[in-house]
Scaffold this motif. Structure first.
Motif, PDB file in Angstrom:
ATOM      1  N   LEU A 101       0.828  -1.207   0.000  1.00 36.36           N
ATOM      2  CA  LEU A 101       0.000   0.000   0.000  1.00 36.36           C
ATOM      3  C   LEU A 101       0.868   1.265   0.000  1.00 36.36           C
ATOM      4  CD1 LEU A 101      -3.232   0.469   1.999  1.00 36.36           C
ATOM      5  CD2 LEU A 101      -1.519   2.262   2.086  1.00 36.36           C
ATOM      6  N   VAL A 102       1.924   1.274   0.834  1.00 37.27           N
ATOM      7  CA  VAL A 102       2.800   2.454   0.926  1.00 37.27           C
ATOM      8  C   VAL A 102       3.543   2.669  -0.391  1.00 37.27           C
ATOM      9  CG1 VAL A 102       4.813   3.394   2.093  1.00 37.27           C
ATOM     10  CG2 VAL A 102       3.012   2.301   3.425  1.00 37.27           C
ATOM     11  N   LEU A 103       3.984   1.587  -1.020  1.00 39.07           N
ATOM     12  CA  LEU A 103       4.658   1.726  -2.309  1.00 39.07           C
ATOM     13  C   LEU A 103       3.704   2.253  -3.380  1.00 39.07           C
ATOM     14  CD1 LEU A 103       6.830  -1.514  -2.331  1.00 39.07           C
ATOM     15  CD2 LEU A 103       7.673   0.847  -2.325  1.00 39.07           C
ATOM     16  N   GLY A 104       2.450   1.876  -3.290  1.00 38.20           N
ATOM     17  CA  GLY A 104       1.469   2.426  -4.219  1.00 38.20           C
ATOM     18  C   GLY A 104       1.299   3.930  -4.033  1.00 38.20           C
ATOM     19  N   MET A 105       1.240   4.382  -2.774  1.00 38.32           N
ATOM     20  CA  MET A 105       1.166   5.810  -2.510  1.00 38.32           C
ATOM     21  C   MET A 105       2.423   6.514  -3.009  1.00 38.32           C
ATOM     22  SD  MET A 105      -1.752   6.431  -1.172  1.00 38.32           S
ATOM     23  CE  MET A 105      -1.419   8.113  -0.632  1.00 38.32           C
ATOM     24  N   ALA A 119       8.224   5.497 -10.674  1.00 30.67           N
ATOM     25  CA  ALA A 119       6.898   5.147 -10.172  1.00 30.67           C
ATOM     26  C   ALA A 119       6.463   3.781 -10.685  1.00 30.67           C
ATOM     27  CB  ALA A 119       5.892   6.214 -10.593  1.00 30.67           C
ATOM     28  N   ALA A 120       6.787   3.476 -11.938  1.00 30.40           N
ATOM     29  CA  ALA A 120       6.456   2.152 -12.487  1.00 30.40           C
ATOM     30  C   ALA A 120       7.226   1.055 -11.762  1.00 30.40           C
ATOM     31  CB  ALA A 120       6.757   2.121 -13.983  1.00 30.40           C
ATOM     32  N   LEU A 121       8.465   1.317 -11.379  1.00 32.53           N
ATOM     33  CA  LEU A 121       9.227   0.328 -10.617  1.00 32.53           C
ATOM     34  C   LEU A 121       8.616   0.111  -9.228  1.00 32.53           C
ATOM     35  CD1 LEU A 121      12.897   1.363 -11.554  1.00 32.53           C
ATOM     36  CD2 LEU A 121      11.546  -0.548 -12.452  1.00 32.53           C
ATOM     37  N   CYS A 122       8.075   1.154  -8.643  1.00 34.08           N
ATOM     38  CA  CYS A 122       7.378   0.998  -7.354  1.00 34.08           C
ATOM     39  C   CYS A 122       6.146   0.112  -7.511  1.00 34.08           C
ATOM     40  CB  CYS A 122       6.985   2.358  -6.807  1.00 34.08           C
ATOM     41  SG  CYS A 122       8.363   3.362  -6.207  1.00 34.08           S
ATOM     42  N   LEU A 123       5.454   0.245  -8.631  1.00 36.18           N
ATOM     43  CA  LEU A 123       4.298  -0.626  -8.875  1.00 36.18           C
ATOM     44  C   LEU A 123       4.728  -2.078  -9.027  1.00 36.18           C
ATOM     45  CD1 LEU A 123       2.111   1.469 -11.334  1.00 36.18           C
ATOM     46  CD2 LEU A 123       1.712   1.022  -8.913  1.00 36.18           C
ATOM     47  N   ILE A 124       5.852  -2.309  -9.671  1.00 37.13           N
ATOM     48  CA  ILE A 124       6.363  -3.688  -9.792  1.00 37.13           C
ATOM     49  C   ILE A 124       6.697  -4.249  -8.411  1.00 37.13           C
ATOM     50  CG2 ILE A 124       8.217  -5.102 -10.745  1.00 37.13           C
ATOM     51  CD1 ILE A 124       8.340  -3.129 -13.087  1.00 37.13           C
ATOM     52  N   ALA A 125       7.250  -3.395  -7.533  1.00 33.70           N
ATOM     53  CA  ALA A 125       7.505  -3.835  -6.158  1.00 33.70           C
ATOM     54  C   ALA A 125       6.194  -4.123  -5.426  1.00 33.70           C
ATOM     55  CB  ALA A 125       8.313  -2.770  -5.422  1.00 33.70           C
ATOM     56  N   CYS A 126       5.154  -3.359  -5.723  1.00 32.16           N
ATOM     57  CA  CYS A 126       3.832  -3.637  -5.137  1.00 32.16           C
ATOM     58  C   CYS A 126       3.348  -5.025  -5.531  1.00 32.16           C
ATOM     59  CB  CYS A 126       2.825  -2.590  -5.600  1.00 32.16           C
ATOM     60  SG  CYS A 126       3.042  -0.954  -4.903  1.00 32.16           S
ATOM     61  N   VAL A 127       3.546  -5.381  -6.795  1.00 29.21           N
ATOM     62  CA  VAL A 127       3.146  -6.715  -7.264  1.00 29.21           C
ATOM     63  C   VAL A 127       3.912  -7.798  -6.507  1.00 29.21           C
ATOM     64  CG1 VAL A 127       3.093  -8.247  -9.267  1.00 29.21           C
ATOM     65  CG2 VAL A 127       2.479  -5.834  -9.521  1.00 29.21           C
ATOM     66  N   ALA A 128       5.203  -7.560  -6.278  1.00 25.16           N
ATOM     67  CA  ALA A 128       6.016  -8.543  -5.558  1.00 25.16           C
ATOM     68  C   ALA A 128       5.531  -8.703  -4.115  1.00 25.16           C
ATOM     69  CB  ALA A 128       7.479  -8.119  -5.588  1.00 25.16           C
ATOM     70  N   PHE A 129       5.273  -7.620  -3.423  1.00 24.21           N
ATOM     71  CA  PHE A 129       4.795  -7.709  -2.038  1.00 24.21           C
ATOM     72  C   PHE A 129       3.398  -8.310  -1.970  1.00 24.21           C
ATOM     73  CE2 PHE A 129       8.161  -4.629  -0.909  1.00 24.21           C
ATOM     74  CZ  PHE A 129       8.619  -5.215   0.252  1.00 24.21           C
ATOM     75  N   ASP A 130       2.568  -8.036  -2.992  1.00 23.49           N
ATOM     76  CA  ASP A 130       1.220  -8.608  -2.996  1.00 23.49           C
ATOM     77  C   ASP A 130       1.269 -10.128  -3.108  1.00 23.49           C
ATOM     78  OD1 ASP A 130      -1.782  -8.262  -3.296  1.00 23.49           O
ATOM     79  OD2 ASP A 130      -1.309  -9.322  -5.149  1.00 23.49           O
ATOM     80  N   GLY A 131       2.175 -10.643  -3.921  1.00 23.83           N
ATOM     81  CA  GLY A 131       2.326 -12.090  -3.996  1.00 23.83           C
ATOM     82  C   GLY A 131       2.990 -12.675  -2.764  1.00 23.83           C
ATOM     83  N   ASP A 151      -5.666  -7.135   2.262  1.00 26.17           N
ATOM     84  CA  ASP A 151      -5.053  -7.330   0.952  1.00 26.17           C
ATOM     85  C   ASP A 151      -5.904  -6.712  -0.154  1.00 26.17           C
ATOM     86  OD1 ASP A 151      -2.957  -8.858  -0.695  1.00 26.17           O
ATOM     87  OD2 ASP A 151      -4.831  -9.589  -1.546  1.00 26.17           O
ATOM     88  N   SER A 152      -7.233  -6.841  -0.035  1.00 22.37           N
ATOM     89  CA  SER A 152      -8.115  -6.269  -1.041  1.00 22.37           C
ATOM     90  C   SER A 152      -8.044  -4.741  -1.051  1.00 22.37           C
ATOM     91  CB  SER A 152      -9.551  -6.734  -0.795  1.00 22.37           C
ATOM     92  OG  SER A 152     -10.425  -6.225  -1.775  1.00 22.37           O
ATOM     93  N   LEU A 153      -8.001  -4.130   0.131  1.00 22.20           N
ATOM     94  CA  LEU A 153      -7.906  -2.672   0.205  1.00 22.20           C
ATOM     95  C   LEU A 153      -6.559  -2.175  -0.315  1.00 22.20           C
ATOM     96  CD1 LEU A 153      -9.552  -2.107   3.701  1.00 22.20           C
ATOM     97  CD2 LEU A 153     -10.533  -1.587   1.463  1.00 22.20           C
ATOM     98  N   ALA A 154      -5.486  -2.888   0.007  1.00 22.94           N
ATOM     99  CA  ALA A 154      -4.171  -2.494  -0.501  1.00 22.94           C
ATOM    100  C   ALA A 154      -4.097  -2.646  -2.022  1.00 22.94           C
ATOM    101  CB  ALA A 154      -3.083  -3.339   0.173  1.00 22.94           C
ATOM    102  N   ASP A 155      -4.725  -3.689  -2.551  1.00 22.65           N
ATOM    103  CA  ASP A 155      -4.743  -3.870  -4.006  1.00 22.65           C
ATOM    104  C   ASP A 155      -5.497  -2.742  -4.696  1.00 22.65           C
ATOM    105  OD1 ASP A 155      -3.326  -6.151  -3.651  1.00 22.65           O
ATOM    106  OD2 ASP A 155      -4.976  -7.531  -4.076  1.00 22.65           O
ATOM    107  N   MET A 156      -6.589  -2.294  -4.080  1.00 23.57           N
ATOM    108  CA  MET A 156      -7.334  -1.189  -4.683  1.00 23.57           C
ATOM    109  C   MET A 156      -6.501   0.079  -4.707  1.00 23.57           C
ATOM    110  SD  MET A 156      -9.997  -0.336  -6.227  1.00 23.57           S
ATOM    111  CE  MET A 156     -10.298   1.284  -6.913  1.00 23.57           C
ATOM    112  N   CYS A 157      -5.724   0.314  -3.650  1.00 25.77           N
ATOM    113  CA  CYS A 157      -4.880   1.505  -3.606  1.00 25.77           C
ATOM    114  C   CYS A 157      -3.733   1.405  -4.606  1.00 25.77           C
ATOM    115  CB  CYS A 157      -4.343   1.704  -2.189  1.00 25.77           C
ATOM    116  SG  CYS A 157      -3.189   3.087  -2.030  1.00 25.77           S
ATOM    117  N   SER A 158      -3.049   0.270  -4.618  1.00 26.59           N
ATOM    118  CA  SER A 158      -1.849   0.130  -5.449  1.00 26.59           C
ATOM    119  C   SER A 158      -2.181  -0.121  -6.912  1.00 26.59           C
ATOM    120  CB  SER A 158      -0.982  -1.012  -4.911  1.00 26.59           C
ATOM    121  OG  SER A 158      -0.610  -0.760  -3.571  1.00 26.59           O
TER     122      SER A 158
END
Length: 303
Positions: A101-105, A119-131, A151-158
């Motif tokens: 969630l923080v990386l998405g912000m 910013a796109a690299l931060c989104l890729i890190a979000c995908v890694a933490f989500d898995g 997890d659902s709320l963090a996915d909506m943010c990121s």
């Protein structure tokens, strides 16, 4: 006038008293002549239902059934044994979720400063933490409804908000702002619908119903990070199609099934990435999106 008034009084005449001829007191009720009522029913065909007397109930009276005044029971965030070790594992899993969630912000803030690639690299890190948080929750046996909602709320943010913001920033200057805004708003709306539907739908161990939000965000982030050489119009069209693919009913294979594919199928994209990573990535994405309608048609034919 006198006769008419007398006739009117005769028509509206109401007999007062008892049938047995007893004297009428002030407390006796006034009852109409039943013969006149029967005549009215026969003449005009009116048959009125008798209304039973209803005892008035004071609104100040309390309910008949007793109210349960027992205190509400609190639901534990971590079901099962609440040992110190399990709490540490539970905190570790939720820390991964909050990191996503923080990386998405952070990706949103970087996109606002035109740092689109970072910013796109931060989104890729979000995908890694989500898995990672889901895998750790199952591995450490600390999966819980609270963690699923987090997890659902963090996915909506990121993936539902940060990813379209990054894409919108990357499209600045190449397409009209209104077109980019509509395409990115579709991603946010479809991500919300996709996540809500996933939370209330039965789970299938083989296929996703529609492209998952994590996969869609990964595609958008990699497209911006590697700079796929496509025009702005093609990019906007692809973003809109990806949004509609998230809320579609097409079956898409999960990563566990993709890993079990024959090795020679994985060799082709690896070699292609060494030759031209952008073209290979575009072909892989198009192939995955097309696989959904193909599997859907195959299932309909075999059904």
């Amino acid at each position: 006038m006198r006769r008419s008034s007398t006739f009117a009084r005769q028509v509206l005449l109401v007999r007062v008293g008892r049938r047995d001829g007893a004297a009428v007191t002030g407390t006796d009720l006034v009852t109409p002549d039943h013969r006149w009522s029967d005549r009215q029913r026969r003449r005009y065909g009116r048959y009125e239902a008798e209304v039973e007397a209803v005892m008035p109930v004071s609104p100040a009276l309390g309910p008949a059934t007793p109210v349960d005044e027992s205190p509400a029971m609190s639901i534990p965030l971590l079901p099962g044994e609440r040992t110190a070790a399990r709490r540490v594992k539970f905190a570790l899993v939720n820390a991964c979720t909050l990191s996503s969630l923080v990386l998405g912000m952070l990706a949103i803030f970087l996109a606002m400063q035109n740092e689109v690639r970072v910013a796109a690299l931060c989104l890729i890190a979000c995908v890694a933490f989500d898995g990672l948080d889901g895998a750790l929750a199952r591995k450490l046996n600390v999966a819980s409804p609270f963690g699923a909602q987090m997890d659902s709320l963090a996915d909506m943010c990121s993936f539902g908000l940060a990813a379209p913001v990054v894409v919108y920033a990357s499209l600045a200057g190449s397409v009209p702002p209104a077109a980019a805004a509509v395409a990115c708003a579709l991603v946010a709306a479809c991500a919300a619908i996709r996540l809500a539907r996933f939370n209330v739908s039965p789970k299938d161990g083989r296929f996703f119903c529609g492209v998952p939000t994590t996969m869609a965000a990964a595609v958008l982030a990699l497209t911006v990070a590697i700079g796929v050489p496509v025009s702005g119009l093609v990019m906007v069209t692809g973003v809109a199609l990806l949004a509609f693919a998230m809320v579609s009913s097409f079956p898409y294979a999960k990563l566990a099934r993709l890993v079990k594919l024959p090795p020679w199928l994985w060799l082709a994209p690896v070699v292609g990435a060494l030759v031209d990573i952008r073209l290979t990535f575009a072909l892989v994405v198009v192939g995955y999106l097309v696989s959904g309608p193909v599997l859907w048609l195959r299932q309909r034919r075999t059904a």
